[in-house]
Design a protein around this motif. Structure first.
Motif, PDB file in Angstrom:
ATOM      1  N   GLN A   1       0.933  -1.088  -0.237  1.00 25.65           N
ATOM      2  CA  GLN A   1       0.066   0.034   0.165  1.00 25.65           C
ATOM      3  C   GLN A   1       0.958   1.200   0.219  1.00 25.65           C
ATOM      4  O   GLN A   1       1.877   1.345   0.560  1.00 25.65           O
ATOM      5  CB  GLN A   1      -0.924  -0.130   1.216  1.00 25.65           C
ATOM      6  N   ARG A   2       0.439   2.347  -0.656  1.00 31.75           N
ATOM      7  CA  ARG A   2       1.212   3.316  -0.784  1.00 31.75           C
ATOM      8  C   ARG A   2       0.779   4.282   0.555  1.00 31.75           C
ATOM      9  O   ARG A   2      -0.533   4.345   0.620  1.00 31.75           O
ATOM     10  CB  ARG A   2       0.873   4.376  -1.875  1.00 31.75           C
ATOM     11  N   LEU A   3       1.781   4.707   1.441  1.00 30.75           N
ATOM     12  CA  LEU A   3       1.580   5.443   2.601  1.00 30.75           C
ATOM     13  C   LEU A   3       2.313   6.387   2.776  1.00 30.75           C
ATOM     14  O   LEU A   3       3.652   6.377   2.280  1.00 30.75           O
ATOM     15  CB  LEU A   3       1.729   4.582   3.983  1.00 30.75           C
ATOM     16  N   THR A   4       2.032   7.763   3.317  1.00 26.92           N
ATOM     17  CA  THR A   4       2.764   8.648   3.689  1.00 26.92           C
ATOM     18  C   THR A   4       3.515   8.428   4.834  1.00 26.92           C
ATOM     19  O   THR A   4       3.125   7.690   5.684  1.00 26.92           O
ATOM     20  CB  THR A   4       2.243  10.194   3.660  1.00 26.92           C
ATOM     21  N   ALA A   5       4.570   9.079   5.146  1.00 25.63           N
ATOM     22  CA  ALA A   5       5.402   8.973   6.333  1.00 25.63           C
ATOM     23  C   ALA A   5       4.237   9.311   7.660  1.00 25.63           C
ATOM     24  O   ALA A   5       4.152   8.577   8.533  1.00 25.63           O
ATOM     25  CB  ALA A   5       6.709   9.830   6.489  1.00 25.63           C
ATOM     26  N   ALA A   6       3.538  10.511   7.438  1.00 29.22           N
ATOM     27  CA  ALA A   6       2.611  10.581   8.396  1.00 29.22           C
ATOM     28  C   ALA A   6       1.597   9.549   8.659  1.00 29.22           C
ATOM     29  O   ALA A   6       1.005   9.490   9.870  1.00 29.22           O
ATOM     30  CB  ALA A   6       1.746  11.853   8.231  1.00 29.22           C
ATOM     31  N   GLU A   7       1.034   8.875   7.575  1.00 29.12           N
ATOM     32  CA  GLU A   7       0.095   7.624   7.770  1.00 29.12           C
ATOM     33  C   GLU A   7       0.809   6.522   8.709  1.00 29.12           C
ATOM     34  O   GLU A   7       0.123   5.926   9.240  1.00 29.12           O
ATOM     35  CB  GLU A   7      -0.364   7.564   6.436  1.00 29.12           C
ATOM     36  N   VAL A   8       1.847   6.224   8.328  1.00 28.29           N
ATOM     37  CA  VAL A   8       2.738   5.069   8.936  1.00 28.29           C
ATOM     38  C   VAL A   8       2.759   5.559  10.335  1.00 28.29           C
ATOM     39  O   VAL A   8       2.557   4.703  11.197  1.00 28.29           O
ATOM     40  CB  VAL A   8       4.173   5.052   8.240  1.00 28.29           C
ATOM     41  N   ILE A   9       3.349   6.795  10.636  1.00 30.06           N
ATOM     42  CA  ILE A   9       3.366   7.096  12.200  1.00 30.06           C
ATOM     43  C   ILE A   9       2.181   7.044  12.826  1.00 30.06           C
ATOM     44  O   ILE A   9       2.077   6.443  14.005  1.00 30.06           O
ATOM     45  CB  ILE A   9       3.950   8.666  12.182  1.00 30.06           C
TER      46      ILE A   9
END
Length: 86
Positions: free
Chosen positions: A73-81
């Motif tokens: 899945q494509r995730l931004t760093a903010a989404e991962v955090i």
């Protein structure tokens, strides 16, 4: 610059454990004194724990890299955090 902390500990051993330590320390043992023996045991335990943590990480990465590309899945760093804070 790192700061070194020294901790003094008292350990009570009796029976077979005391005999085992005595056999490994001194003139006929592998260690000059009990402190040297304890430091070596602690270092070995620390290395064992670090190796186990590395093996767990390696297994997780092996599993992740074996997954099909379609499962990513494509995730931004903010989404991962944010995902990892729950």
């Amino acid at each position: 610059m790192s700061r070194t902390t020294t901790t003094t500990m008292t350990v009570r051993l009796s029976g077979a454990l005391s005999d085992f330590v005595a056999a490994n320390v001194g003139e006929h043992g592998a260690y000059e004194n009990v402190s040297e023996y304890m430091r070596d045991l602690i270092r070995r335990d620390k290395e064992r724990q670090e190796k186990e943590a590395f093996e767990r990480l390696k297994a997780e990465l092996t599993h992740a890299y074996a997954a099909p590309e379609s499962s990513y899945q494509r995730l931004t760093a903010a989404e991962v955090i944010a995902r990892n804070q729950t």
